[in-house]
Write a protein that holds these residues in place. Sequence first.
Motif, PDB file in Angstrom:
ATOM      1  N   SER A  74      66.822  40.588  36.206  1.00 41.44           N
ATOM      2  CA  SER A  74      66.305  42.090  35.980  1.00 41.44           C
ATOM      3  C   SER A  74      66.276  42.637  37.463  1.00 41.44           C
ATOM      4  CB  SER A  74      65.092  41.872  35.251  1.00 41.44           C
ATOM      5  OG  SER A  74      64.116  41.170  35.967  1.00 41.44           O
ATOM      6  N   GLN A  76      64.320  44.919  30.984  1.00 39.19           N
ATOM      7  CA  GLN A  76      63.769  46.338  31.400  1.00 39.19           C
ATOM      8  C   GLN A  76      62.331  46.116  31.603  1.00 39.19           C
ATOM      9  OE1 GLN A  76      64.075  49.302  28.470  1.00 39.19           O
ATOM     10  NE2 GLN A  76      65.102  50.891  29.781  1.00 39.19           N
ATOM     11  N   GLN A  77      61.703  45.429  30.693  1.00 39.69           N
ATOM     12  CA  GLN A  77      60.048  45.091  30.956  1.00 39.69           C
ATOM     13  C   GLN A  77      60.099  44.629  32.166  1.00 39.69           C
ATOM     14  OE1 GLN A  77      57.826  46.166  28.977  1.00 39.69           O
ATOM     15  NE2 GLN A  77      56.235  44.864  29.224  1.00 39.69           N
ATOM     16  N   GLU A  78      60.579  43.468  32.383  1.00 35.45           N
ATOM     17  CA  GLU A  78      60.351  42.537  33.664  1.00 35.45           C
ATOM     18  C   GLU A  78      60.556  43.545  34.898  1.00 35.45           C
ATOM     19  OE1 GLU A  78      59.560  39.700  34.334  1.00 35.45           O
ATOM     20  OE2 GLU A  78      59.420  38.633  32.583  1.00 35.45           O
ATOM     21  N   ARG A 128      66.046  44.951  26.621  1.00 33.98           N
ATOM     22  CA  ARG A 128      64.811  45.530  26.718  1.00 33.98           C
ATOM     23  C   ARG A 128      63.743  44.428  27.590  1.00 33.98           C
ATOM     24  NH1 ARG A 128      64.486  46.893  20.415  1.00 33.98           N
ATOM     25  NH2 ARG A 128      62.315  46.880  20.843  1.00 33.98           N
ATOM     26  N   MET A 129      64.098  43.189  27.289  1.00 33.51           N
ATOM     27  CA  MET A 129      63.147  42.270  28.150  1.00 33.51           C
ATOM     28  C   MET A 129      63.384  42.454  29.655  1.00 33.51           C
ATOM     29  SD  MET A 129      63.572  38.742  29.276  1.00 33.51           S
ATOM     30  CE  MET A 129      64.768  38.123  28.493  1.00 33.51           C
ATOM     31  N   ARG A 143      60.240  46.696  35.122  1.00 36.93           N
ATOM     32  CA  ARG A 143      59.456  47.922  35.254  1.00 36.93           C
ATOM     33  C   ARG A 143      58.049  47.481  35.823  1.00 36.93           C
ATOM     34  NH1 ARG A 143      60.531  51.354  29.868  1.00 36.93           N
ATOM     35  NH2 ARG A 143      62.294  52.367  30.415  1.00 36.93           N
TER      36      ARG A 143
END
Length: 422
Positions: free
Chosen positions: A218, A240-242, A237-238, A244
């Motif tokens: 990520s 992206q979350q990581e 999406r995971m 951010r």
Amino acid sequence: MNEKLLQFIWQYQYFQNADLRTTDGEPIAIVKTGMPNSNHGPDFLEARIRIGDLLWTGSVEVHVEASGWIKHHHGEDAQYKNVMLHVVWKNDVRSKKKMPPCPVLELQPLVPRLMLQQYSHLMKHGGFIPCDKSIAATSPLVLTHWKERLLTERLLQKAAPVLEGIQQTGGHWEEIFWRTLARNFGIIVNATAFEEMAVLTPLNLLAKNKHAQVKIESLLMGQSGLLEDLFQDEYPRMLQQEYRLMSMKYQLRQSPVKPLFLRMRPLAFPTIRLSQLATLVYQSSHLLSAILEKDKIEDVKDLFRVPANDYWLYHYRFDNAATFKEKILGEDMVNNIITNTIIPVLFAYGQQKNEPKYKQRALNWLLQMPAEVNSIIRAFSRLGVKVNDAAGSQALIQLKNQYCRTRRCLECAVGAALLKNA
Ligand code: SF4
């Protein structure tokens, strides 16, 4: 005629030098043509020449026309006081006033016409290289020695930015290796984007997150600007979350250069390359140190046969499902990384640490690597110049890019042999 060619003719004595005489009729014998001087001052220094009965040691000045001495105001320049011979193509000055007090040697009547025709051909001929009709006939000995010099020149050239980086980072070899490696993973089109990403994602940041491969991935994807879309799949999406979360935690700055997907084989898409790079970072620590400890090239290759993460078994881009395909870094790409990153860094390391064994290992490994296949090597092969290994292909790439493209035939051993034999 131009001055560069005339200097070349003088340096290699490509003229009839039996019964050589000055314009005043004095006999001359050249013992040493002198060292070429690229700084201010006469063209050749410390030459040794017998003029009449006396053996002289001093400088030689070369001009296409003898009047060049007056035009360039050498008579008023103390650097030229030591000139003992004025070598000219044409003696266009009859009065000795303002001319150097030394003898003049006129070369025009002594140079074979064929040589001049050959030179003119090299300077004008189009095609892949100007000597495309003759290079294959060059003596194997000349070509072998010349390729060895070209190879050293290429390694020094490739080592230069590495050494510059080492200076800028205060000697951080692993960091510079990381940036160089990332650049290589970008293979031309995305080289700058990947290098920018690596500069903004230093090794200490990666080390803090090495416990989870997904965090590394990520970071590399996010820092490259590839996690900015609205994704459907859970995996991006995971990531992206990581990203951010880490971006806020570490106050990260994204690379301003976004990788491209255009005109690229899907296996070389930046998503696949960055995932493979993430696996490599995750699996190895102090990668350069590990490489420096290896003697065998096969052991180095093993370090680099890394797969992309499992999501990429069925994808080439986020959200675009594809049929199953393993995405292990292929043999060609591993060879490319060894030739273009590992060997130059190893050579630079040996140079900076003054440890010849690393430079020697770099050369040995190049001899064990297959020749690169690209348009330059294919074109040389069509001309009858074959290469057996990466040492040979690197030498020919250097020849084409640094000499043939700008017609530096007078500085090339092939050009020198062609003119000599004309
Ligand atoms: S630089 Fe050398 S190899 Fe290249 S065209 Fe000139 S003579 Fe030929």
